[in-house]
Design an enzyme around this catalytic site. Sequence first.
Site, short mmCIF file in Angstrom:
data_model
loop_
_atom_site.label_atom_id
_atom_site.label_comp_id
_atom_site.label_asym_id
_atom_site.label_seq_id
_atom_site.Cartn_x
_atom_site.Cartn_y
_atom_site.Cartn_z
N ASP A 32 2.52 41.76 -8.58
CA ASP A 32 3.65 42.67 -8.76
C ASP A 32 3.53 43.27 -10.15
OD1 ASP A 32 6.19 43.90 -8.30
OD2 ASP A 32 7.07 42.36 -9.58
N CYS A 44 0.04 3.91 2.63
CA CYS A 44 0.15 3.60 4.05
C CYS A 44 1.53 3.99 4.57
CB CYS A 44 -0.11 2.12 4.30
SG CYS A 44 -1.70 1.56 3.63
N CYS A 71 0.84 -1.20 0.00
CA CYS A 71 0.00 0.00 0.00
C CYS A 71 0.87 1.25 0.00
CB CYS A 71 -0.92 -0.01 1.22
SG CYS A 71 -1.97 1.47 1.34
#
Length: 798
Positions: A397, A13, A10
């Site tokens: 800006d 995980c 997994c």
Amino acid sequence: MRRYRVLAGCVECASDLTPLRRVEGVRDVKMLSASGVLAIQAPKTLNDAVLLRTASASGFTLEPEKPAVVDEAPQKKSRWWLRPEMILLGLAALFMLAADIVTRRAPEAITLANGLAIVSIAFGIIYPGRNALTMLRNKRFTINVLLVVAVLGAIPLGKFVEAACVVVIFSLGIILETFVADRARKSIQKLMDLAPRRAERFTIGGAVETVPVEELQIGDLVLVRPGARLPTDGEVTQGASWVDTSAITGESMPVEVVPGEDVFGGTLNGDGALRVKVTKQYQDTVLARVIREVEEAQQNRGRAQRFADKFGAIYTPAMIGVAILMVILGPLVFGLTFTDAFYRALVVLIVSCSCALVLSVPVSVVSAVARAARDGVLIKGGAYLEELGRLKAVAFDKTGTLTLGRPALVAVHTLDGNDDRELLRLAAAVESAATHPIADAIVHATRDRGIEVRPADDATIVPGKGAEATVDGRLIAVGRVADYSRDPSAAAALAQIEQAGATPVAVTADGALIGLLGVADELRPEAKAAITELRSLGVAHTTMLTGDRERVARSIADQLGIESVRAELMPADKSAAITAMRKEHGTVAMVGDGVNDAPALATSNVAVVMGAAGTDVAMETADVALMSDDLTKLPYTVQLARRANRIIAQNVTVSLIVIAGLVVAALIGAFNLTQGVLINEAFALVIIANGLRLLRGGKGSKQKTTVTAPAKASVEHSATLPKSPFELPVTESLSVNGGGCGDGCGCGPKVEAVQPAAPKVVPLEQPASSDGGCGDSCGCGSSGKAAEQVELGRRTSD
């Protein structure tokens, strides 16, 4: 940092990595779930085998990522159906089907059916059982633990066939979920595949050798053949061509490159061979940094992902608790037999075995980040994706963001009766020796009007005032304006220039004012469209933060439709302005160049930096990096982020509703084990697939991008951009003396090109071995192409 590809286990995980972190010598362990890679920081003395064994004990099957090796044989891809887990699943499925057939066709042969089911369970439970055992050793409850508990509970009840169905369907569902989730990871892998693994490097003697890109050093010279991808970032030293930079910037139009131009690794070379000097180590190239940031995007988790992680941590123990309560309270409260209560508890465990919620959020984030990266936008995590989706105000800006950052002549006012051309001729003669950007703007504008510029011989720079020189017997001065209140015509011209937001420049002859010039920073052509689109997306407020004069800033804001202006600001003032905007409007993005805007960018919710492909500082500063100087990518990114947030919200909501509905249905006995696992896995696949929709552009998400290539003056060559993929500029015939392309790239001796005639079919034949080369004018000295005929497109004149 060692990198291992996760073949099984997994990838979401991260808490399963605890045993690896405890290995002596390991300093850091990261699961780069976006690309399915496990990165481990450990000393060279630590054996790979130790790490692989520890990972295997944690339920991970790893394979070390190997650098390119010259002349290595191409590795055969392993067939997925021959993997041990797939073989065991196949055997389990066969015995399960046999047991089911016996149960339906010969109910009296229940012993045979149960025996076949037990064999199916024995084959199918090996991998889930091993993973569950590992998790229990680490004192963690996972979905595999729920599966094993449910199967072991079904056996004493005599539900052998149902238990076999659960094992097979669950294992198949996990494989399908992994396959669907890998779609997002493969989009990241496509980015990695853009970079060639080998490069052709020039030796000291001038020969070409093939080496892994990891061995390239700064200062090395590499050969890039026509149609090849650039192996690394560098500077073109010889040759000219067009380069497709879409892999980095997302721009669809190719860019012309000539000596002195910077080029990026992973971009596609066009029709000319190039000689490129390496300017960065392989791991520091723009493409490598983009890949690294995308891989680590999961580290910056948004609120939805943090919720999914926390929910997953308590979800499994909670479901076990619900099942235990069902076993206890079923007979006491609901009047069920112990067997029925126990069976319903098993169904509760089975419908709880879902990765839908755990995977749905990260898959959506990875899909959105990968989609943006392919379009030239780098988003550094789900947290910034969420912030962009909630964007209420944007601060810009001015210089280099809303403007191109280079002055241009915008106004000419003559005051002595002469015409504009004469005034420009005099001013350019003085300014041609200066290096100031305003001087460059005046000289370029003069030449653009077809006026010959003859530099004055005695030009001198007067610090703080300008420049002066003798032209046609008069002392011409170009520079700062004075007080012209007593001269109505000069005062009116000066007011007109300043009202337009330009910087006034005075031109005097022998001390008398003869004209005024207006020089202003050019607006980006796409800036107004970008701001209009932001407003249509619901961004309620835009403001400009600049250190420029109030009148200039207000003029630019009015042209672009920006609501408010804060002018004449120092960097600390910009940061304070962002703080005030956050209090008033909520989520605020600051858009700048990433260098002189650092305090304001750090104060904003989302720091957006333009042109990040060109500077390392910009890449580091940005939360969201627009790899090209295209401001229209900002509304595109906001639109993508909002779409991603909608899909994530859908996935989380549907996951919770489905989980709650399935658990309630299981408690009232609405379905059996087999039906429960089928419904559960079907919903999980639908929810995960919903997140993958972000890999597609989506309705209305395609950008309308206008690319304006800067003009490049080059006497030696002007690369021709193709009108289509099949209409490349081609030299019709070449006089070859030993190979080479003739554009000075260093791949062979000079080739003299014959002027092309009208388009026709020309045979491209393999050259004789004495001549060398493959016939594609790259000067490689080898041949592997058969003779072929192609219809050449019309060549445009250089």
